[in-house]
Design a protein around this motif. Structure first.
Motif, PDB file in Angstrom:
ATOM      1  N   SER A 231       0.829  -1.206   0.000  1.00 30.32           N
ATOM      2  CA  SER A 231       0.000   0.000   0.000  1.00 30.32           C
ATOM      3  C   SER A 231       0.865   1.259   0.000  1.00 30.32           C
ATOM      4  O   SER A 231       0.428   2.322  -0.438  1.00 30.32           O
ATOM      5  CB  SER A 231      -0.944  -0.012   1.209  1.00 30.32           C
ATOM      6  OG  SER A 231      -0.223  -0.253   2.408  1.00 30.32           O
ATOM      7  N   LYS A 232       2.104   1.107   0.474  1.00 31.65           N
ATOM      8  CA  LYS A 232       3.042   2.228   0.452  1.00 31.65           C
ATOM      9  C   LYS A 232       4.451   1.683   0.409  1.00 31.65           C
ATOM     10  O   LYS A 232       4.774   0.722   1.110  1.00 31.65           O
ATOM     11  CB  LYS A 232       2.862   3.104   1.691  1.00 31.65           C
ATOM     12  CG  LYS A 232       3.723   4.360   1.689  1.00 31.65           C
ATOM     13  CD  LYS A 232       3.476   5.186   2.933  1.00 31.65           C
ATOM     14  CE  LYS A 232       4.335   6.443   2.933  1.00 31.65           C
ATOM     15  NZ  LYS A 232       4.130   7.267   4.157  1.00 31.65           N
ATOM     16  N   VAL A 233       5.298   2.282  -0.423  1.00 28.28           N
ATOM     17  CA  VAL A 233       6.707   1.859  -0.481  1.00 28.28           C
ATOM     18  C   VAL A 233       7.592   3.016  -0.056  1.00 28.28           C
ATOM     19  O   VAL A 233       7.185   4.178  -0.081  1.00 28.28           O
ATOM     20  CB  VAL A 233       7.110   1.381  -1.903  1.00 28.28           C
ATOM     21  CG1 VAL A 233       6.331   0.133  -2.288  1.00 28.28           C
ATOM     22  CG2 VAL A 233       6.924   2.489  -2.934  1.00 28.28           C
ATOM     23  N   GLY A 234       8.829   2.684   0.328  1.00 35.05           N
ATOM     24  CA  GLY A 234       9.748   3.692   0.827  1.00 35.05           C
ATOM     25  C   GLY A 234      10.098   4.738  -0.213  1.00 35.05           C
ATOM     26  O   GLY A 234      10.449   4.407  -1.352  1.00 35.05           O
ATOM     27  N   GLU A 235      10.014   5.991   0.163  1.00 32.04           N
ATOM     28  CA  GLU A 235      10.324   7.081  -0.755  1.00 32.04           C
ATOM     29  C   GLU A 235      11.829   7.294  -0.906  1.00 32.04           C
ATOM     30  O   GLU A 235      12.271   8.039  -1.785  1.00 32.04           O
ATOM     31  CB  GLU A 235       9.667   8.380  -0.254  1.00 32.04           C
ATOM     32  CG  GLU A 235       8.148   8.301  -0.247  1.00 32.04           C
ATOM     33  CD  GLU A 235       7.511   9.566   0.294  1.00 32.04           C
ATOM     34  OE1 GLU A 235       8.277  10.471   0.719  1.00 32.04           O
ATOM     35  OE2 GLU A 235       6.272   9.659   0.291  1.00 32.04           O
ATOM     36  N   ARG A 236      12.615   6.642  -0.049  1.00 32.55           N
ATOM     37  CA  ARG A 236      14.063   6.810  -0.118  1.00 32.55           C
ATOM     38  C   ARG A 236      14.695   5.913  -1.181  1.00 32.55           C
ATOM     39  O   ARG A 236      15.899   5.949  -1.382  1.00 32.55           O
ATOM     40  CB  ARG A 236      14.690   6.498   1.244  1.00 32.55           C
ATOM     41  CG  ARG A 236      14.328   7.498   2.327  1.00 32.55           C
ATOM     42  CD  ARG A 236      14.754   7.008   3.698  1.00 32.55           C
ATOM     43  NE  ARG A 236      14.428   7.968   4.734  1.00 32.55           N
ATOM     44  CZ  ARG A 236      15.298   8.728   5.388  1.00 32.55           C
ATOM     45  NH1 ARG A 236      16.588   8.626   5.105  1.00 32.55           N
ATOM     46  NH2 ARG A 236      14.916   9.566   6.322  1.00 32.55           N
ATOM     47  N   ARG A 237      13.888   5.086  -1.813  1.00 31.38           N
ATOM     48  CA  ARG A 237      14.403   4.192  -2.854  1.00 31.38           C
ATOM     49  C   ARG A 237      13.746   4.522  -4.193  1.00 31.38           C
ATOM     50  O   ARG A 237      12.628   5.049  -4.247  1.00 31.38           O
ATOM     51  CB  ARG A 237      14.137   2.729  -2.503  1.00 31.38           C
ATOM     52  CG  ARG A 237      14.741   2.278  -1.184  1.00 31.38           C
ATOM     53  CD  ARG A 237      15.172   0.835  -1.230  1.00 31.38           C
ATOM     54  NE  ARG A 237      16.248   0.616  -2.189  1.00 31.38           N
ATOM     55  CZ  ARG A 237      17.536   0.812  -1.906  1.00 31.38           C
ATOM     56  NH1 ARG A 237      17.907   1.215  -0.715  1.00 31.38           N
ATOM     57  NH2 ARG A 237      18.455   0.595  -2.827  1.00 31.38           N
ATOM     58  N   GLU A 238      14.443   4.147  -5.249  1.00 33.22           N
ATOM     59  CA  GLU A 238      13.899   4.312  -6.594  1.00 33.22           C
ATOM     60  C   GLU A 238      13.235   2.999  -6.995  1.00 33.22           C
ATOM     61  O   GLU A 238      13.769   1.919  -6.752  1.00 33.22           O
ATOM     62  CB  GLU A 238      15.036   4.650  -7.561  1.00 33.22           C
ATOM     63  CG  GLU A 238      14.584   4.991  -8.966  1.00 33.22           C
ATOM     64  CD  GLU A 238      15.730   5.407  -9.852  1.00 33.22           C
ATOM     65  OE1 GLU A 238      15.511   5.497 -11.080  1.00 33.22           O
ATOM     66  OE2 GLU A 238      16.849   5.616  -9.337  1.00 33.22           O
ATOM     67  N   TRP A 239      12.058   3.091  -7.634  1.00 37.64           N
ATOM     68  CA  TRP A 239      11.278   1.896  -7.967  1.00 37.64           C
ATOM     69  C   TRP A 239      11.016   1.835  -9.466  1.00 37.64           C
ATOM     70  O   TRP A 239      10.740   2.845 -10.107  1.00 37.64           O
ATOM     71  CB  TRP A 239       9.951   1.909  -7.206  1.00 37.64           C
ATOM     72  CG  TRP A 239      10.131   1.872  -5.722  1.00 37.64           C
ATOM     73  CD1 TRP A 239      10.281   2.942  -4.878  1.00 37.64           C
ATOM     74  CD2 TRP A 239      10.239   0.704  -4.917  1.00 37.64           C
ATOM     75  NE1 TRP A 239      10.459   2.514  -3.592  1.00 37.64           N
ATOM     76  CE2 TRP A 239      10.438   1.153  -3.576  1.00 37.64           C
ATOM     77  CE3 TRP A 239      10.177  -0.671  -5.179  1.00 37.64           C
ATOM     78  CZ2 TRP A 239      10.580   0.267  -2.513  1.00 37.64           C
ATOM     79  CZ3 TRP A 239      10.315  -1.548  -4.119  1.00 37.64           C
ATOM     80  CH2 TRP A 239      10.508  -1.083  -2.806  1.00 37.64           C
TER      81      TRP A 239
END
Length: 359
Positions: A231-239
């Motif tokens: 539902s939410k992924v870390g904003e500190r990583r590129e996806w």
């Protein structure tokens, strides 16, 4: 050394001399009073088959076992772990390789005694079976040795595990694309080198805090296909969107041997992929345990993984055996080849690369 066929004849003579032992197509009865001697001979047949036909494989397995057990003890001691977990079959291979391979012969040898197959068929089929089993277990075992060696060289001082909270009974855990909170790491006394089944999220096998790097390092092995969406992924990583990758490269899935991610918080490296996206790794590590790996498609697979996922710090190929000089010339930009064998110090360039990592 007595050949396995001679020992098999001893076993069949023992059965003939003890009519109370019954072994046929549908029934096996080995009375208690003769059971110890029966299985002593039975095990000698299996051991002789391995020693006679696979002496080199047994030597290689022993070297892997000795190297793995040593680093396992070191990691358990440093991190004060209760255990390092993995599949039962691989655990046995890494701790007692001869016994693990002997187990492969248990049912086939009974089939031979029952008359379901003849000696020639047993030799042919089980030679292939042992070779295949050894190859698969050795590959997995070498990867585990590399992973734990990196944990040691990282000077890990804390260990984290990741478990997925499944929905209440009645809702399928296989529901493709269903949205759930991303898993969160928690400090643990168990370091797991295998994955929960099913893999609803693709998570690292281990997350450690590295005193050497000064950050949290996650290592993911055996990358598979996730069924849930976070539902939410870390904003500190590129996806990367998996749909675009699959369409562009005609891929069903991506399976690099190891994905390594580094961050200042463990929760920011706790998810590698969900059903819709995969993170951009900091490093990819490919383990090549076979001596002739460069003659197969393994190099092209490694280059594909590198080009698709574009790891921030590049890709390392860890080779157990030396390779011809021309192989180095075919690697391409951002891919480095390390000839490691079982020398942990040869993995130092990986640690140095992570140490120089700059967010």
């Amino acid at each position: 050394m007595t050949g396995w066929r001679q020992l098999y004849e001893k076993l069949t003579r023992f059965i003939a001399e003890h009519p109370e032992v019954e072994i046929n197509e549908t029934f096996v009865s080995i009375p208690r009073n003769v059971r110890p001697e029966f299985y002593r001979l039975f095990d000698k047949v299996r051991m002789a088959f391995l020693e006679e036909r696979f002496p080199e494989l047994l030597d290689e397995a022993r070297l892997l076992s000795d190297s793995y057990v040593k680093v396992e003890h070191e990691v358990v001691r440093v991190l004060k772990l209760d255990k390092i977990s993995m599949s039962t079959k691989l655990h046995m291979f890494l701790h007692d390789p001869k016994n693990a391979l002997m187990r492969e012969l248990f049912d086939p040898l009974f089939d031979l005694l029952r008359g379901k197959i003849d000696v020639k068929t047993f030799e042919e089929e089980q030679s292939k079976n042992i070779e295949n089993s050894f190859r698969n277990l050795y590959r997995a075992g070498y990867e585990k040795w590399v992973a734990l060696s990196l944990v040691k060289l990282l000077e890990a001082d804390r260990n984290f595990s990741i478990s997925v909270t499944y929905p209440s009974i009645g809702r399928s855990v296989h529901a493709l694309g269903s949205k759930h909170p991303a898993p969160r790491p928690r400090e643990s006394k168990v370091l797991s080198l295998d994955h929960e089944i099913p893999q609803v999220f693709i998570t690292p096998n281990l997350i450690v805090h590295s005193a050497r790097v000064g950050r949290y390092v996650a290592i993911g092995l055996e990358i598979g296909i996730a069924t849930w969406t976070a539902s939410k992924v870390g904003e500190r990583r590129e996806w990367y969107p998996l749909k675009s990758i699959r369409e562009k490269y005609s891929l069903v899935d991506l399976k690099p041997d190891m994905i390594v991610c580094v961050n200042e918080r463990p929760e920011d490296v706790a998810l590698i992929a969900d059903s819709e996206r995969i993170c951009r790794p900091d490093l990819i590590i490919e383990c090549m345990e076979q001596k002739d790996w460069y003659e197969k498609a393994d190099l092209e697979k490694a280059k594909l993984h590198h080009n698709v996922l574009r790891p921030r710090l590049g890709t390392f190929i860890v080779s157990r055996k030396p390779v011809p000089e021309q192989v180095h010339e075919k690697l391409g930009d951002g891919i480095r080849l390390l000839i490691v064998g079982f020398d942990q110090s040869k993995l130092a360039p990986i640690i140095n690369t992570l140490t120089c990592h700059d967010e």
